[in-house]
Design a protein around this motif. Structure first.
Motif, short mmCIF file in Angstrom:
data_model
loop_
_atom_site.label_atom_id
_atom_site.label_comp_id
_atom_site.label_asym_id
_atom_site.label_seq_id
_atom_site.Cartn_x
_atom_site.Cartn_y
_atom_site.Cartn_z
N GLY A 82 0.83 -1.21 0.00
CA GLY A 82 0.00 0.00 0.00
C GLY A 82 0.86 1.25 0.00
O GLY A 82 0.62 2.21 -0.74
N TYR A 83 1.93 1.26 0.81
CA TYR A 83 2.71 2.49 1.00
C TYR A 83 3.58 2.79 -0.22
O TYR A 83 3.59 3.91 -0.73
CB TYR A 83 3.61 2.36 2.23
CG TYR A 83 4.33 3.67 2.58
CD1 TYR A 83 5.69 3.82 2.34
CD2 TYR A 83 3.64 4.75 3.13
CE1 TYR A 83 6.34 5.00 2.64
CE2 TYR A 83 4.27 5.95 3.44
CZ TYR A 83 5.63 6.06 3.18
OH TYR A 83 6.28 7.24 3.47
N TYR A 84 4.28 1.77 -0.72
CA TYR A 84 5.25 2.07 -1.79
C TYR A 84 4.59 2.05 -3.18
O TYR A 84 4.99 2.74 -4.07
CB TYR A 84 6.41 1.06 -1.74
CG TYR A 84 7.33 1.36 -0.56
CD1 TYR A 84 7.31 0.56 0.56
CD2 TYR A 84 8.15 2.49 -0.58
CE1 TYR A 84 8.13 0.86 1.65
CE2 TYR A 84 8.96 2.80 0.50
CZ TYR A 84 8.93 1.98 1.63
OH TYR A 84 9.72 2.28 2.70
N VAL A 106 -4.05 1.41 3.75
CA VAL A 106 -2.80 2.22 3.75
C VAL A 106 -2.78 3.14 2.53
O VAL A 106 -2.39 4.30 2.62
CB VAL A 106 -1.57 1.27 3.77
CG1 VAL A 106 -0.32 2.02 3.37
CG2 VAL A 106 -1.41 0.64 5.13
N MET A 107 -3.28 2.63 1.42
CA MET A 107 -3.30 3.47 0.20
C MET A 107 -4.12 4.73 0.46
O MET A 107 -3.77 5.83 0.04
CB MET A 107 -3.95 2.66 -0.93
CG MET A 107 -2.97 1.97 -1.85
SD MET A 107 -3.93 1.26 -3.18
CE MET A 107 -2.65 0.67 -4.22
N GLN A 108 -5.22 4.56 1.19
CA GLN A 108 -6.07 5.73 1.50
C GLN A 108 -5.36 6.65 2.48
O GLN A 108 -5.27 7.85 2.27
CB GLN A 108 -7.35 5.20 2.17
CG GLN A 108 -8.58 5.27 1.30
CD GLN A 108 -9.79 4.75 2.08
OE1 GLN A 108 -9.66 4.24 3.21
NE2 GLN A 108 -10.95 4.86 1.50
N LEU A 109 -4.79 6.02 3.54
CA LEU A 109 -4.22 6.83 4.63
C LEU A 109 -3.03 7.66 4.15
O LEU A 109 -2.85 8.80 4.54
CB LEU A 109 -3.77 5.90 5.78
CG LEU A 109 -4.90 5.39 6.69
CD1 LEU A 109 -4.35 4.38 7.69
CD2 LEU A 109 -5.54 6.57 7.43
N ASN A 127 -3.43 3.62 12.69
CA ASN A 127 -4.76 3.98 12.16
C ASN A 127 -5.46 2.77 11.53
O ASN A 127 -6.63 2.86 11.19
CB ASN A 127 -4.62 5.10 11.12
CG ASN A 127 -4.57 6.45 11.83
OD1 ASN A 127 -5.54 6.89 12.43
ND2 ASN A 127 -3.40 7.07 11.81
N CYS A 128 -4.69 1.67 11.35
CA CYS A 128 -5.36 0.47 10.80
C CYS A 128 -5.82 -0.44 11.93
O CYS A 128 -6.51 -1.43 11.71
CB CYS A 128 -4.38 -0.33 9.93
SG CYS A 128 -3.84 0.58 8.49
N LEU A 129 -5.39 -0.07 13.18
CA LEU A 129 -5.64 -1.00 14.30
C LEU A 129 -7.12 -1.36 14.38
O LEU A 129 -7.48 -2.53 14.51
CB LEU A 129 -5.19 -0.36 15.61
CG LEU A 129 -3.72 -0.68 16.00
CD1 LEU A 129 -3.40 -0.14 17.38
CD2 LEU A 129 -3.49 -2.18 15.94
#
Lengths: 321, 294, 334, 311, 515
Positions: B117-119, B177-180, B207-209
């Motif tokens: 998601g992040y990279y 994660v892509m959204q965050l 925030n995904c917890l």
């Protein structure tokens, strides 16, 4: 040599986003095209324009939150346009950013204390205990009661959250802060409180601001000099007063007339500008404004007007002025 | 209150957010009932030897396949073992299957999901293909192969189920994660010089917890049922260890003469799965910022 | 029905929200009129209750938790709060049209623009699909959308913000409503597009003779379009009167403070005028006048008693002890 | 749209290649030598080795994998060690059973699930909503093999309405479909309800109401179509669990479906079938997902025009 | 969407083939026959597969209900030479295969040759590897079977490598069915799948692997047409098969002893038939794996097992406790009392140097019907300080582990192919074979006695030899701990009579429907 007069200089900055289809770049969204401007120490440069004019992208490029397609960004005498993330890290201390949306600019799962002290952690300034005092001092400075240090963002109003964002930005004593529509999401009464706070901070610490907004009244109030953007280009740049009575570029004039002013002199009820914003992927030839400009000449369609200094400190990109 | 050092400001802070969520949760009667049931189940599992009327493997040869009686409240199985004892010990398997398998699934799923998601770009493409490969793999083959490679036994059952479940979580975390990462507080962190790793750990995963918690509570029931089906195929736990799934499959032969033998473990299984499902729902509403009922 | 009689008469309208944290007095004892062919501006900051006013008129308040507690809303003499659900369906979209703030999300993304306009036409006028389609295309042309036939078959995500707001207007006006309620129609738009939309609303008002309620927090927009204006604060109407009068000689301290705190090009002030403090929470309201904690001219009486909305001889109304010592009658729900 | 399909096809091929590689490595890692299983009672090492040679099991692994791959592309997974028949033939026969069952299970789950979910959404908070949600939570909790046995006992044995095992008459399909489909119908009901409720919170619902659209049409027309996409995504994951996961129900009803074929092949180390079955199930799953991605366009025009965001 | 559904449904139906309740006298037989991949008796060992074969083809001799042999395809019993090595046989001349061709000696030669032909990879070749030249063919040294010589179409002789008294029983085993040469060679790999021709009472009609087999009556069967028109064999899950029987759609179901309790009283008690399986369940002790290499320890284990408790509790009386390797109905059986004495077991362990007990590891295939026994033993052995770890694995892993002789105390399950003691002893404890059954027993005296027994003609003296072997294995060296002689049950519908169950197979030649 004395500290340089100009803190931030942008020279022929371009930022194009490739439009990807099946892996190959098919065209570019030309967000910022050949922009040059300067921000002196302790000065506020207003950057104004409608959505899609590239003001946000320009801001992000200035503090290198995105990389630069070509052109240069000189910060405090150093060319930072090609630096890697690692090389940029120490410089981050001197340039900070304040966001528009009070709800998405603060991590909902962190306390106010953590949010404000985060830049200090990354730049490892102050020891752990000193940080607490620094945070309380900042909260005081920004008009927040330090007793709330362990509260959560969702327990604050929009205005207070914006103050937290400001406290975070000035925590590392930056020389330059990019304000990206800092008050657009706030109510009028709160708006003026935040604007006053920003101006007080500037007078106390000599921070330079780049103040981005689509609200001309606000920009006019806070800035010494203002740049008007249209489709990624600077169409006019001048001292604030010039815009009051000597607006030169047709787009600038239309923009100022469109603002609904409080007052009842028989303003013209007709909308000064018709049509929609052209797409940034295939920009109009010559002067980008020629498709909507009431005074278009054949020359406007072919020749790109460069930013000429028509009188001291007053630059305009238009053939007819 | 005096401001303690930064560290425990952090701890006190975290609990208080979840404290709010707990307050909301408390209002939902069903959720509390489920929570109590699950806590009870955990206690039963831990103190099984004390609670169970007989030792786990004990075979009362005088009472084979007996119906419920004073000596054996829920009757006995074909070896004369007390069914109530087996259910009590069985709770250990069912609970630990859920927790351990999910622990594995979460660690792998969150790690890969966050990275993808992040990279984005190449890393995302590679990880997404891996997710698709393992997602399109028939679970049964996967579990059986892992059981063979590592040999039979309780721990390997957990590993097998854990390795199968991670693709679901990976996908959800990747999307979240892509959204965050588009959110401005991530940009702010980057603007103040935060490294990728720090940003993922301090901003993205916390925030995904709430999503992770909800997904886990929803996944535990399917793990328990998965262990039951593995036992049904005879690949589950080894005697004398007891598991509800195995009891149900062994009890099938005696369905006509001793229905209680298969009914009681069945009820235990359904109740546990029900409790986790309902708790999962309640948690999602309690932790979900945009509360639906408002 | 004499011409003089107002199109819409709203008297003592109260809408409360019953939440876990207590009762939220979103709309408390609001009265106003909308004259035929006139534009009433409703201005106020967030949480002042302006949007709830619109939703209450259209009876679209989500209940639970919201409920219209009391008051009357008379449209052409009939109180629509008493109407049955079936009758309300005729009124919504038929007699009263409405447009909202977010053009991006106010249109259904999975249906074509034409479909969503025709839906309203087919509901309120007995014509077949072909006639409805022609009417829809006619409406698109009326609101100034180029190549209406082509746009008819397109989907919302293919249009710009300005275009979509024009489609919203087309939908709202498709059945010639007598009242058009606009809830912050241009807040999400750029200032040049905003000017186009405001001009369009004014022109259509002239052509159809409909009345308009313009709800916004932008005083500039009000002064440009509104004939009369109502200033709201914390669920109550603070000042009401002809827009020109209210803006040139504001009587209520809040209105005056609001006008002063807007930066504008004329006077260069060093520091902006600021209204200290914050809007009070609607569930734990202060004693006395709701504005007194932030009011520079607050008197002791303001802290204890709540002023009533009094009408001055020149017809202008204001809720402040500076102008009258009338006290709000102890409302049952106080 | 075409560009999007090509990219998805490209991804599908990579995934299938990956699956064949993983299957091959797994099958060769598993202990237990099929030839020994074949010559159960008395097989000395010499004969076992001879037969392994015959079957090419002693060649270097990469060569075996390459041979397996080139054949797999043409659908030839070799012959089953025990049934002495081409694996593809066995798979197609088993798939015709499981495929039919899958279609019925999907039909049962979608109609029941989506219907109940919509009802629960429309009557949110009322007793209808609570009852449906309770039944669906129970439905999700009951293991399918338990349900199968109970159905067999009631409808097969006591009431004698339906045949107990095998798929010899059309009526024999009912019980397995219900046993397998119940758990999916329940989760679909919950999913539909949540998605419709999400859609109901959107602004365009308020616009619809302001146009005077009746509550029923607001849900059935405006909310329902937007809730379609997440349901489609869930169907994608459903297909695999039906194909691979129905071995328990197939065992109980003695139906020779794909699941049973695969599990029994694993038990006896019938490697060609294991490889063939796994790749086949994975292929059907991936292609089904591809089709579902393409149908997204039906539900969401934004996708039809631009192709969905990079998955 | 509808078209796809209809198409798939049609295919599914077509493969399900004939409806269960056809008219006419139809016999439906259901049972757990999971490895019914084909019905070629050369390719499988389990009864599920052989059951189908024996109804279509026939062996040279046949076992009678009373245990004696009668000529089946032979005109009379074979004559045996003095040295017991040459068997002269005469075929019946009135026997025809289902495809019309006549049964001749070339078919017998073809069948025996196929058994030893390496290409067939016959799993049951060991049963008759005493035929001269058989082992050579298996080792690839010869391509023709030396031991079998054909005099003419209906006469042939079989010569053995060494004298083997019970050879006649071998000829009656289901693994020795006589195949037609031309039909079998023509079918090639699909023999037993798509085509299967024999001389028996029923003709092969259709076969769906792992699902069902359909046979029809052989109109011109030389012993008269059977009274049953059609036979269905269904492979069903154990529980489901019983349910189908109760629902009346099956006439015969074989049943695992653990299911019996439900049927001993109540409605179906009259249909329940118990039958001795002529088999032995024993706990082999792998002498190659310590601590079992110490005879004292083995003796201790023998004293820790309570056979009676196993039969009375877990088996609920279904079986007879046993302390002899050989089953009661077979010569060489010794009725020895159980050694069960936990105190003595502990004492023996202490003597052997294990005062605080030992740990044994057992593997069992979880699909086998005796998978429960180790669980019972686990509890029982605890009383004598023996901890038994039980691992249930799938059949493939179990077989490969046992083959390497690496299972410490495997459960020996053996159902006799023929009522002869050699079948119980030679197979497991002859030093050449013992590795395959994880007993690793390698003892010259035992080998000597086994060879002697094999060669001797049946009689008192031969029985004495096997008694000696049994005594040595069970009571002196404690290499194996016999547990019980299993029984099996089946449910027979009261509409059918005349079914003969020979201990592992059902024979329907004389079955008939009661009016």
């Amino acid at each position: 040599m004395a500290e340089q007069e100009v803190l931030m200089a942008v020279e022929n900055l371009n930022k194009w986003f490739p439009v990807r289809k099946m892996g190959r770049a098919r065209g570019y969204v030309k967000a910022v095209n050949d922009v040059s401007l300067q921000i002196r120490r302790g000065e506020t440069l207003g950057i104004v324009g409608e959505s899609g004019c590239g003001k946000t992208t320009l801001g992000r490029a200035m503090i290198r939150l995105t990389d630069v397609t070509d052109g240069r960004v000189i910060f405090d005498g150093q060319d930072i346009s090609r630096l890697s993330e690692k090389e940029l890290r120490p410089l981050r201390r001197d340039m900070q950013i304040i966001f528009q949306d009070p709800y998405s600019s603060l991590n909902p799962r962190m306390t106010v204390g953590d949010i404000i002290s985060e830049p200090l952690v990354y730049q490892n300034m102050y020891s752990a205990s000193e940080r607490i005092d620094r945070v309380r001092e900042l909260m005081d400075l920004c008009g927040l009661d330090p007793v709330y240090i362990r509260r959560y963002p969702h327990e604050f109003s929009g205005g207070q959250r914006q103050r937290i964002g400001i406290a975070r930005a000035i925590a590392v004593n930056p020389k330059f802060v990019l304000c990206d529509e800092p008050v657009s999401a706030l109510d009028v009464s709160i708006q003026s409180q935040v604007i006053n706070l920003l101006m007080d901070l500037q007078s106390r610490t000599g921070i330079a601001y780049a103040f981005i907004s689509h609200n001309l009244n606000v920009v006019y109030h806070v800035s010494r000099r203002i740049a008007v953007l249209y489709l990624g280009r600077v169409v006019e740049l001048a001292e604030r007063e010039t815009f009051k009575n000597n607006r030169a570029h047709p787009y600038t004039r239309a923009l100022f007339e469109a603002i609904p002013q409080v007052g009842f002199d028989e303003q013209q009820k007709k909308a000064p500008l018709s049509g929609d914003l052209p797409s940034p992927v295939d920009l109009p030839s010559g002067c980008v404004f020629h498709t909507r400009c009431p005074y278009t000449q054949p020359r406007c369609r072919t020749e790109v007007p460069d930013l000429r200094e028509i009188d001291p400190g007053h630059y305009v990109a238009c053939h007819l002025v | 209150m005096s401001i303690k050092a930064n560290a425990n400001v952090q701890d006190a802070a975290y609990t208080s957010f979840y404290h709010d969520a707990f307050v909301r949760l408390k209002r939902d009667k069903i959720a509390i009932a489920c929570l109590v049931f699950i806590v009870l189940l955990i206690l039963v599992a831990i103190f099984a030897p004390l609670i169970a009327p007989y030792p786990e493997g004990f075979q009362d040869t005088s009472a084979i396949l007996a119906g419920p009686s004073s000596k054996h409240w829920l009757g006995t199985d074909e070896f004369g073992r007390d069914i109530l004892t087996r259910i009590i010990y069985g709770s250990r398997i069912s609970l630990s299957v859920g927790l351990i398998a999910e622990a594995i699934a979460v660690t792998i799923g969150v790690f890969l999901g966050a990275l993808a998601g992040y990279y984005g770009g190449k890393i995302d493409a590679v990880i997404s293909r891996i997710i698709e490969i393992f997602a399109s793999f028939p679970h049964i083959l996967f579990a059986i192969v892992i059981m063979f490679v590592l040999g039979t036994g309780v721990i390997n059952v957990f590993l097998a189920i854990g390795f199968v479940g991670w693709t679901g979580i990976a996908r959800i975390i990747r999307a979240q994660v892509m959204q965050l990462k588009e959110k401005e507080f991530v940009e702010a962190a980057r603007a103040s010089g935060g490294s990728d790793l720090k940003i993922i750990l301090r901003h993205l995963i916390p925030n995904c917890l709430s999503t992770i918690i909800v997904v886990v509570t929803m996944a535990i029931p399917s793990d328990i049922m998965y262990e039951a089906s593995l036992s049904f195929l005879g690949l589950g736990v080894q005697p004398p260890v007891s598991s509800w799934g195995e009891m149900i499959s062994m009890a099938r032969k005696y369905l006509r003469t001793n229905p209680t033998y298969s009914v009681f473990p069945g009820i235990a299984l359904v109740l546990t799965v029900l409790a986790f499902n309902l708790l999962g729902d309640a948690l999602r509403d309690a932790l979900d910022p945009k509360l639906k009922n408002l | 029905m004499t011409d003089k009689q107002p199109l819409l008469k709203v008297r003592d309208l109260c809408t409360y929200f019953y939440t876990e944290e207590g009762i939220v007095y979103a709309l408390d004892d609001v009265s106003f009129d909308v004259a035929r062919g006139q534009t009433l501006g409703i201005v106020g900051e967030s949480g002042s209750g302006k949007s709830v006013t619109a939703l209450s008129i259209m009876r679209l308040v989500q209940s639970p938790p919201g409920r219209i507690v009391s008051g009357t809303v008379e449209l052409l003499g009939e109180d629509i709060l008493k109407k049955s659900r079936k009758e309300m369906k005729q009124i919504r979209g038929g007699k009263i049209g409405m447009i909202f703030q977010e053009p991006m999300t106010s249109l259904n993304p999975v249906y074509t623009v034409g479909n969503q306009i025709m839906e309203s036409i087919l509901l309120h006028s007995d014509c077949n699909r072909k006639q409805a389609k022609e009417r829809a295309i006619e409406m698109l042309r009326l609101v100034g959308i180029p190549l209406p036939e082509k746009r008819f078959g397109e989907y919302p995500h293919q249009l710009s913000g300005g275009m979509r707001q024009r489609v919203m207007i087309a939908i709202a006006l498709s059945c010639n409503p007598q009242l058009l309620i606009c809830d912050e129609p241009t807040t999400a738009l750029d200032v040049t597009i905003q000017a186009q939309i405001l001009e369009l609303i004014n022109d259509l008002k002239q052509q159809t003779g409909a009345s308009v309620i313009m709800i916004t927090h932008d005083l500039g927009v009000i002064s440009r379009v509104a004939d009369e204006v109502m200033v709201m604060y914390a669920g109550k109407a603070m000042e009401y009167g002809a827009a020109r009068d209210v803006f040139t000689q504001p009587r209520h301290p809040y209105t005056a403070a609001l006008l002063k705190s807007i930066p504008n090009l004329e006077e260069d002030v060093e520091r902006l005028h600021v209204i200290e403090g914050m809007v009070p929470s609607l569930s734990k309201r202060p004693q006395g006048c709701l504005f007194h904690p932030r009011c520079k001219q607050a008197m002791t009486v303001c802290q204890e008693k709540r002023p009533a909305l009094t009408t001055a001889p020149d017809g202008r109304r204001v809720r402040c002890f500076l102008h009258s010592d009338a006290v709000e009658k102890e409302a049952a729900h106080g | 749209m075409l560009k999007f399909t090509l990219r998805r096809l490209y991804q599908t091929i990579i995934v299938l290649l990956g699956v064949t590689l993983v299957t091959f490595t797994m099958v060769n890692v598993v202990p237990g030598d099929p030839v020994a299983v074949m010559l159960q009672k008395k097989a000395d090492d010499a004969t076992i080795n001879r037969i392994r040679d015959q079957m090419g099991l002693n060649d270097p692994l990469p060569a075996q994998y390459f041979r397996f791959l080139t054949n797999a592309v043409t659908g030839d997974f070799g012959n089953s060690y025990f049934q002495k028949k081409p694996v593809m033939e066995l798979i197609l026969r088993a798939f015709s059973v499981t495929g039919t069952l899958a279609v019925l299970v999907l039909a049962f789950a979608i109609t029941l699930g989506v219907l109940m979910g919509t009802l629960a959404a429309v009557f949110r908070g009322k007793w209808v909503d609570r009852v449906i949600m309770m039944i669906s939570t129970l439905g999700m909790a009951a293991p399918s093999f338990w349900l199968a046995i109970i159905l067999q006992l009631i409808f097969g044995l006591t009431l004698k309405w339906l045949p107990i095992s095998g798929l010899r008459q059309p009526s024999a399909y009912i019980m397995p479909s219900v046993a397998l489909g119940m758990i999916y119908a329940a989760s679909l009901a919950r999913l539909t309800r949540t998605n419709i409720l999400d859609a109901m919170n959107q602004d365009y619902i308020r616009t619809a109401r302001s146009k005077g659209v009746g509550e029923f049409f607001v849900v059935a027309k405006h909310a329902f179509k937007n809730a379609g996409i997440p349901i489609l995504t869930y169907l994608g994951t459903l297909i695999k669990s039906i194909l691979g996961g129905s071995v328990l129900v197939e065992t109980i009803f003695s139906i020779n479906g794909l699941g049973k074929l695969l599990v029994e092949a694993i038990m006896k180390r019938d490697i060609p079938i294991i490889q063939g079955c796994t790749v086949y199930i994975a292929a059907v799953f991936v292609i089904a997902n591809l089709l579902i991605d393409l149908t997204y366009g039906l539900f969401d025009p934004r996708i039809r025009v631009a192709g969905p965001a990079k998955r | 969407m509808k078209k796809v559904l209809a198409l798939l449904l049609a295919i599914g139906l077509m493969l399900g083939l004939s409806p269960a309740l056809a008219e006419g006298k139809v016999f439906s037989f259901g049972g757990a026959m999971d490895d019914m991949d084909l019905i070629d008796v050369h390719k499988a060992t389990s009864s599920g597969v052989l059951q189908g074969g024996i109804m279509v083809c026939e062996p040279l001799l046949a076992l009678q209900p009373d245990g004696t042999l009668k000529p089946q395809l032979l005109a009379e019993m074979p004559t045996v030479s003095e040295d017991g090595k040459v068997f002269t046989c005469k075929l019946r001349e009135d026997v025809y295969f289902h495809d019309g061709t006549q049964l001749t000696s070339k078919d017998v030669y073809f069948t025996l040759h196929r058994i030893f032909d390496p290409a067939t990879a016959n799993v049951n070749a060991w049963l008759c590897d005493m035929i001269l030249g058989g082992q050579d063919m298996l080792d690839g040294k010869a391509t023709e079977l030396a031991g079998v010589t054909i005099q003419d179409d209906f006469n042939f002789t079989i010569e053995l490598d060494y004298p083997y008294a019970p050879f006649n029983y071998i000829l009656s085993c289901p693994q020795m069915l006589i195949y037609p040469q031309d039909a079998c060679t023509a079918a090639g790999d699909t023999w037993g799948i798509d085509s299967f021709v024999g001389t028996g009472p029923f003709v092969f009609d259709t076969f769906v692997a792992k699902d069902s087999l359909h046979l029809v009556a052989n109109e011109n069967y030389y012993e008269g047409r059977p009274q049953i028109d059609e036979v269905y064999l269904y492979n069903l899950d154990r529980g489901t098969a019983l349910m189908e029987f109760e629902a009346g759609s099956l006439d015969l179901v074989n049943m695992d002893p653990t299911y019996v309790k439900g049927y001993q009283e109540g409605e179906f008690a009259k249909n329940l038939v118990m039958s001795d399986l002529r088999g032995i369940i024993a706990l082999n002790l792998n002498v190659a794996m310590p601590p079992l290499d110490n005879v004292k320890v083995r003796e201790a284990v023998a004293h820790a097992v309570d056979q009676k408790a196993i039969v009375d509790s877990y088996l609920q009386g279904n079986g007879t406790a046993a302390n002899s390797l050989i089953t009661p109905s077979v010569a060489g059986y010794t009725d020895r009392p159980s050694f069960y004495n936990p105190e003595k077991a502990k004492a023996l362990l202490a003597e052997a140097g294990y005062p605080d007990g030992i740990k044994l590891v057992n593997y069992v295939s979880e699909t086998s019907s005796i998978a429960g026994i180790p669980v019972v033993l686990q509890e029982q052995l605890k009383a004598s300080g023996i901890e038994l770890e039980v691992n249930r694995v799938d059949s493939a892993t179990y077989v490969s582990m046992r083959k390497e002789g690496s299972v410490q105390c495997p459960l020996l399950t053996w159902y006799a192919d023929m009522p002869d003691p050699d079948n119980f002893t030679y197979t497991f404890f002859q030093s050449g074979n013992s590795k395959f059954f994880s007993s690793n027993w390698n003892d010259s005296l035992t080998d000597e006695l086994l060879a002697k027994g094999r060669a001797m003609p049946a009689g008192e003296e031969r029985t004495e030899v096997y008694k000696q072997i049994d005594q040595r294995l069970v009571a002196e060296e404690f290499v194996t701990v016999p547990l019980y002689n299993p029984v099996t049950y089946y449910l027979k519908s009261d509409k059918v009579e005349g079914i003969f169950f020979d201990g592992s197979m059902f024979h329907l030649d004389d079955a008939f429907f009661v009016e």
